[in-house]
Design an enzyme around this catalytic site. Structure first.
Site, PDB file in Angstrom:
ATOM      1  N   TYR A 179       0.674  -0.954  -0.216  1.00 35.12           N
ATOM      2  CA  TYR A 179      -0.394  -0.037  -0.365  1.00 35.12           C
ATOM      3  C   TYR A 179       1.339   1.321   0.344  1.00 35.12           C
ATOM      4  CZ  TYR A 179      -3.408   3.384   1.573  1.00 35.12           C
ATOM      5  OH  TYR A 179      -4.272   4.294   2.005  1.00 35.12           O
ATOM      6  N   LYS A 187       1.504   3.985  -2.596  1.00 30.73           N
ATOM      7  CA  LYS A 187       0.696   5.965  -2.164  1.00 30.73           C
ATOM      8  C   LYS A 187       1.791   7.099  -2.078  1.00 30.73           C
ATOM      9  CE  LYS A 187      -2.997   5.259  -2.079  1.00 30.73           C
ATOM     10  NZ  LYS A 187      -3.758   6.067  -2.422  1.00 30.73           N
TER      11      LYS A 187
END
EC number: 1.-.-.-
Length: 255
Positions: free
Chosen positions: A148, A152
Protein backbone atom coordinates in the site's frame (compact mmCIF):
# COMPACT_ATOMS: atom_id res chain seq x y z
CA UNK A 1 -21.45 25.95 -9.30
CA UNK A 2 -18.41 23.70 -9.62
CA UNK A 3 -18.49 20.34 -11.44
CA UNK A 4 -16.59 17.59 -9.63
CA UNK A 5 -15.88 13.90 -10.32
CA UNK A 6 -14.77 11.74 -7.38
CA UNK A 7 -13.65 8.14 -7.78
CA UNK A 8 -14.27 5.75 -4.92
CA UNK A 9 -17.20 7.81 -3.69
CA UNK A 10 -19.60 5.02 -2.75
CA UNK A 11 -18.41 5.28 0.86
CA UNK A 12 -15.74 6.78 3.10
CA UNK A 13 -14.07 10.14 2.57
CA UNK A 14 -15.10 10.32 -1.07
CA UNK A 15 -18.78 9.99 -0.25
CA UNK A 16 -18.53 12.34 2.74
CA UNK A 17 -16.93 15.05 0.59
CA UNK A 18 -19.52 14.46 -2.12
CA UNK A 19 -22.31 15.04 0.40
CA UNK A 20 -20.77 18.34 1.50
CA UNK A 21 -20.34 19.51 -2.08
CA UNK A 22 -23.81 18.44 -3.16
CA UNK A 23 -25.41 20.17 -0.18
CA UNK A 24 -23.55 23.34 -1.18
CA UNK A 25 -25.20 23.20 -4.58
CA UNK A 26 -22.28 21.91 -6.63
CA UNK A 27 -22.63 19.28 -9.35
CA UNK A 28 -21.02 16.04 -8.20
CA UNK A 29 -20.55 12.86 -10.23
CA UNK A 30 -19.90 9.81 -8.09
CA UNK A 31 -18.14 6.56 -8.92
CA UNK A 32 -18.76 3.04 -7.64
CA UNK A 33 -17.22 -0.34 -8.35
CA UNK A 34 -20.49 -2.08 -9.31
CA UNK A 35 -24.20 -1.46 -9.80
CA UNK A 36 -25.20 -2.36 -6.23
CA UNK A 37 -22.70 0.08 -4.74
CA UNK A 38 -23.77 2.70 -7.27
CA UNK A 39 -27.39 2.42 -6.13
CA UNK A 40 -26.45 2.86 -2.49
CA UNK A 41 -24.16 5.79 -3.36
CA UNK A 42 -26.97 7.56 -5.19
CA UNK A 43 -29.24 6.97 -2.20
CA UNK A 44 -26.60 8.39 0.17
CA UNK A 45 -26.01 11.47 -2.01
CA UNK A 46 -29.41 12.05 -3.63
CA UNK A 47 -28.31 15.36 -5.09
CA UNK A 48 -25.51 13.77 -7.12
CA UNK A 49 -25.73 14.34 -10.87
CA UNK A 50 -24.85 10.74 -11.70
CA UNK A 51 -22.98 7.66 -10.54
CA UNK A 52 -20.52 6.10 -12.98
CA UNK A 53 -19.70 2.42 -12.60
CA UNK A 54 -16.34 0.75 -13.16
CA UNK A 55 -14.10 -1.75 -11.39
CA UNK A 56 -10.74 0.02 -11.19
CA UNK A 57 -8.89 -3.27 -10.73
CA UNK A 58 -9.70 -3.97 -14.39
CA UNK A 59 -7.78 -2.11 -17.08
CA UNK A 60 -10.67 -2.52 -19.54
CA UNK A 61 -13.27 -1.23 -17.08
CA UNK A 62 -11.08 1.72 -16.14
CA UNK A 63 -10.76 2.68 -19.80
CA UNK A 64 -14.54 2.34 -20.20
CA UNK A 65 -15.06 4.55 -17.14
CA UNK A 66 -12.95 7.26 -18.75
CA UNK A 67 -15.10 7.04 -21.89
CA UNK A 68 -18.29 7.41 -19.85
CA UNK A 69 -16.87 10.38 -17.95
CA UNK A 70 -15.96 12.08 -21.22
CA UNK A 71 -19.60 11.90 -22.37
CA UNK A 72 -20.54 14.29 -19.57
CA UNK A 73 -19.95 18.06 -19.55
CA UNK A 74 -16.37 19.01 -18.62
CA UNK A 75 -15.33 18.82 -14.98
CA UNK A 76 -13.70 21.64 -13.07
CA UNK A 77 -12.21 19.22 -10.54
CA UNK A 78 -11.27 15.53 -10.62
CA UNK A 79 -10.40 13.65 -7.43
CA UNK A 80 -8.67 10.27 -7.70
CA UNK A 81 -9.83 9.01 -4.32
CA UNK A 82 -10.44 5.27 -4.84
CA UNK A 83 -8.01 3.00 -3.03
CA UNK A 84 -7.54 -0.44 -1.52
CA UNK A 85 -4.84 -2.33 0.30
CA UNK A 86 -4.79 -1.05 3.88
CA UNK A 87 -6.57 -2.31 6.98
CA UNK A 88 -9.91 -3.89 6.14
CA UNK A 89 -9.26 -3.48 2.41
CA UNK A 90 -5.87 -5.21 2.39
CA UNK A 91 -5.53 -7.35 -0.72
CA UNK A 92 -3.13 -9.99 -2.00
CA UNK A 93 -5.15 -10.47 -5.17
CA UNK A 94 -3.66 -10.74 -8.65
CA UNK A 95 -6.14 -9.45 -11.21
CA UNK A 96 -7.23 -10.90 -14.54
CA UNK A 97 -4.66 -8.52 -16.08
CA UNK A 98 -1.99 -10.40 -14.09
CA UNK A 99 -1.06 -7.45 -11.89
CA UNK A 100 -1.50 -6.74 -8.20
CA UNK A 101 -4.98 -5.40 -7.42
CA UNK A 102 -3.41 -2.82 -5.09
CA UNK A 103 -1.21 -1.52 -7.91
CA UNK A 104 -4.13 -1.65 -10.36
CA UNK A 105 -6.53 0.39 -8.23
CA UNK A 106 -4.16 2.76 -6.45
CA UNK A 107 -1.57 3.50 -9.14
CA UNK A 108 -2.62 2.35 -12.60
CA UNK A 109 -6.28 3.43 -12.53
CA UNK A 110 -5.60 7.09 -11.69
CA UNK A 111 -2.88 7.11 -14.35
CA UNK A 112 -5.26 5.71 -16.99
CA UNK A 113 -8.06 8.07 -16.03
CA UNK A 114 -5.73 11.08 -16.09
CA UNK A 115 -4.51 10.15 -19.56
CA UNK A 116 -7.89 9.30 -21.10
CA UNK A 117 -10.30 11.73 -19.45
CA UNK A 118 -10.54 15.30 -20.64
CA UNK A 119 -8.25 17.43 -18.52
CA UNK A 120 -10.24 19.13 -15.74
CA UNK A 121 -10.54 22.89 -16.06
CA UNK A 122 -9.00 23.80 -12.74
CA UNK A 123 -7.94 21.08 -10.28
CA UNK A 124 -6.73 17.46 -10.10
CA UNK A 125 -6.02 15.55 -6.88
CA UNK A 126 -4.42 12.18 -6.16
CA UNK A 127 -5.36 10.80 -2.76
CA UNK A 128 -2.22 9.60 -1.01
CA UNK A 129 -1.44 8.76 2.62
CA UNK A 130 1.27 9.26 5.19
CA UNK A 131 2.04 5.61 4.43
CA UNK A 132 3.78 6.93 1.32
CA UNK A 133 6.75 7.91 3.51
CA UNK A 134 7.51 4.20 3.82
CA UNK A 135 7.24 3.63 0.08
CA UNK A 136 10.10 2.45 -2.11
CA UNK A 137 10.90 4.79 -4.99
CA UNK A 138 13.06 2.18 -6.72
CA UNK A 139 9.93 0.93 -8.56
CA UNK A 140 11.20 -2.65 -8.44
CA UNK A 141 8.54 -5.21 -9.40
CA UNK A 142 5.76 -2.71 -8.74
CA UNK A 143 3.14 -4.44 -10.88
CA UNK A 144 3.26 -7.50 -8.61
CA UNK A 145 3.75 -5.73 -5.28
CA UNK A 146 0.91 -5.61 -2.74
CA UNK A 147 2.52 -2.71 -0.85
CA UNK A 148 0.00 0.00 0.00
CA UNK A 149 2.79 2.41 0.93
CA UNK A 150 4.45 2.00 -2.44
CA UNK A 151 1.26 2.82 -4.32
CA UNK A 152 0.62 5.88 -2.18
CA UNK A 153 4.12 7.08 -3.07
CA UNK A 154 3.24 6.45 -6.72
CA UNK A 155 0.23 8.74 -6.30
CA UNK A 156 2.43 11.60 -5.13
CA UNK A 157 4.84 10.87 -7.99
CA UNK A 158 1.97 10.92 -10.50
CA UNK A 159 0.74 14.24 -9.14
CA UNK A 160 4.23 15.70 -9.43
CA UNK A 161 4.77 14.26 -12.90
CA UNK A 162 1.55 15.70 -14.32
CA UNK A 163 2.10 18.98 -12.48
CA UNK A 164 5.50 19.26 -14.13
CA UNK A 165 4.11 18.43 -17.58
CA UNK A 166 1.12 20.74 -17.39
CA UNK A 167 2.80 23.69 -15.70
CA UNK A 168 0.33 26.25 -14.43
CA UNK A 169 -2.53 25.11 -16.67
CA UNK A 170 -4.30 23.51 -13.70
CA UNK A 171 -3.53 22.81 -10.04
CA UNK A 172 -2.35 19.21 -9.53
CA UNK A 173 -1.80 18.10 -5.93
CA UNK A 174 -1.75 15.07 -3.62
CA UNK A 175 -3.27 14.72 -0.16
CA UNK A 176 -3.02 12.70 3.04
CA UNK A 177 -6.51 12.85 4.59
CA UNK A 178 -5.49 11.46 7.98
CA UNK A 179 -6.19 8.17 9.73
CA UNK A 180 -9.96 8.25 9.96
CA UNK A 181 -12.75 5.81 10.73
CA UNK A 182 -13.63 4.41 7.31
CA UNK A 183 -13.79 0.91 5.87
CA UNK A 184 -10.12 1.29 5.00
CA UNK A 185 -9.03 3.07 8.17
CA UNK A 186 -10.90 0.73 10.49
CA UNK A 187 -12.89 1.32 13.66
CA UNK A 188 -9.78 1.99 15.76
CA UNK A 189 -8.78 5.05 13.73
CA UNK A 190 -8.71 8.19 15.90
CA UNK A 191 -10.20 10.63 13.41
CA UNK A 192 -13.73 11.28 12.17
CA UNK A 193 -14.70 11.88 8.55
CA UNK A 194 -15.88 15.45 9.02
CA UNK A 195 -12.56 17.31 8.89
CA UNK A 196 -10.93 15.58 5.88
CA UNK A 197 -14.24 15.65 4.00
CA UNK A 198 -14.60 19.40 4.51
CA UNK A 199 -10.95 20.10 3.66
CA UNK A 200 -11.29 18.03 0.49
CA UNK A 201 -14.55 19.77 -0.40
CA UNK A 202 -12.99 23.20 0.14
CA UNK A 203 -10.05 22.28 -2.08
CA UNK A 204 -12.42 20.94 -4.75
CA UNK A 205 -14.08 24.34 -5.16
CA UNK A 206 -10.91 26.39 -4.77
CA UNK A 207 -11.85 27.83 -1.41
CA UNK A 208 -9.47 29.65 0.93
CA UNK A 209 -5.73 29.02 1.25
CA UNK A 210 -6.04 25.67 -0.55
CA UNK A 211 -6.83 27.51 -3.77
CA UNK A 212 -3.36 29.04 -3.63
CA UNK A 213 -1.43 25.80 -3.19
CA UNK A 214 1.37 25.51 -5.71
CA UNK A 215 0.81 22.74 -8.23
CA UNK A 216 2.79 19.69 -7.10
CA UNK A 217 2.09 20.31 -3.40
CA UNK A 218 1.45 17.44 -0.98
CA UNK A 219 -0.91 18.53 1.78
CA UNK A 220 -2.85 17.32 4.81
CA UNK A 221 -5.83 18.68 6.70
CA UNK A 222 -3.35 21.02 8.42
CA UNK A 223 -1.82 22.41 5.24
CA UNK A 224 1.19 21.77 2.97
CA UNK A 225 3.77 19.17 4.06
CA UNK A 226 7.05 17.86 2.70
CA UNK A 227 6.53 14.61 0.82
CA UNK A 228 8.85 11.61 0.50
CA UNK A 229 11.99 12.99 -1.20
CA UNK A 230 11.77 10.28 -3.85
CA UNK A 231 8.53 11.79 -5.11
CA UNK A 232 10.50 14.68 -6.62
CA UNK A 233 12.85 12.42 -8.58
CA UNK A 234 12.03 13.32 -12.19
CA UNK A 235 13.81 10.26 -13.59
CA UNK A 236 11.70 7.99 -11.38
CA UNK A 237 8.53 9.90 -12.24
CA UNK A 238 9.20 9.26 -15.92
CA UNK A 239 10.00 5.61 -15.22
CA UNK A 240 6.66 5.24 -13.42
CA UNK A 241 4.85 6.78 -16.39
CA UNK A 242 6.65 4.36 -18.73
CA UNK A 243 5.69 1.35 -16.62
CA UNK A 244 2.06 2.44 -16.48
CA UNK A 245 2.04 2.92 -20.25
CA UNK A 246 3.56 -0.50 -20.88
CA UNK A 247 1.06 -2.25 -18.62
CA UNK A 248 -2.06 -0.37 -19.73
CA UNK A 249 -1.32 0.46 -23.35
CA UNK A 250 -2.26 4.06 -22.56
CA UNK A 251 0.23 6.87 -23.03
CA UNK A 252 0.34 10.38 -21.64
CA UNK A 253 -1.31 12.76 -24.14
CA UNK A 254 1.26 14.69 -26.10
CA UNK A 255 4.11 12.37 -25.22
Amino acid sequence: MVRIFITGSSDGIGQAAAKVLSEQGHSVVLHARNADRAASAQEAVPGAEAVLVGDLSSIAETKALAEEANKLPPFDTVIHNAGIGYGATASQEITADKISAVFAVNTLAPYILTCLMHKPKARLLYMSSDSHYGGDESLRNITQSHSYGNTKLHDVMLANAFSRRWGNAIQVVSMHPGWVRTKMGGVMAPGALDRPARVLADWAIGKGDLARLKSGTFFTTSGPESAHPGADNVQKQEELLRICKEVSGVGVPGG
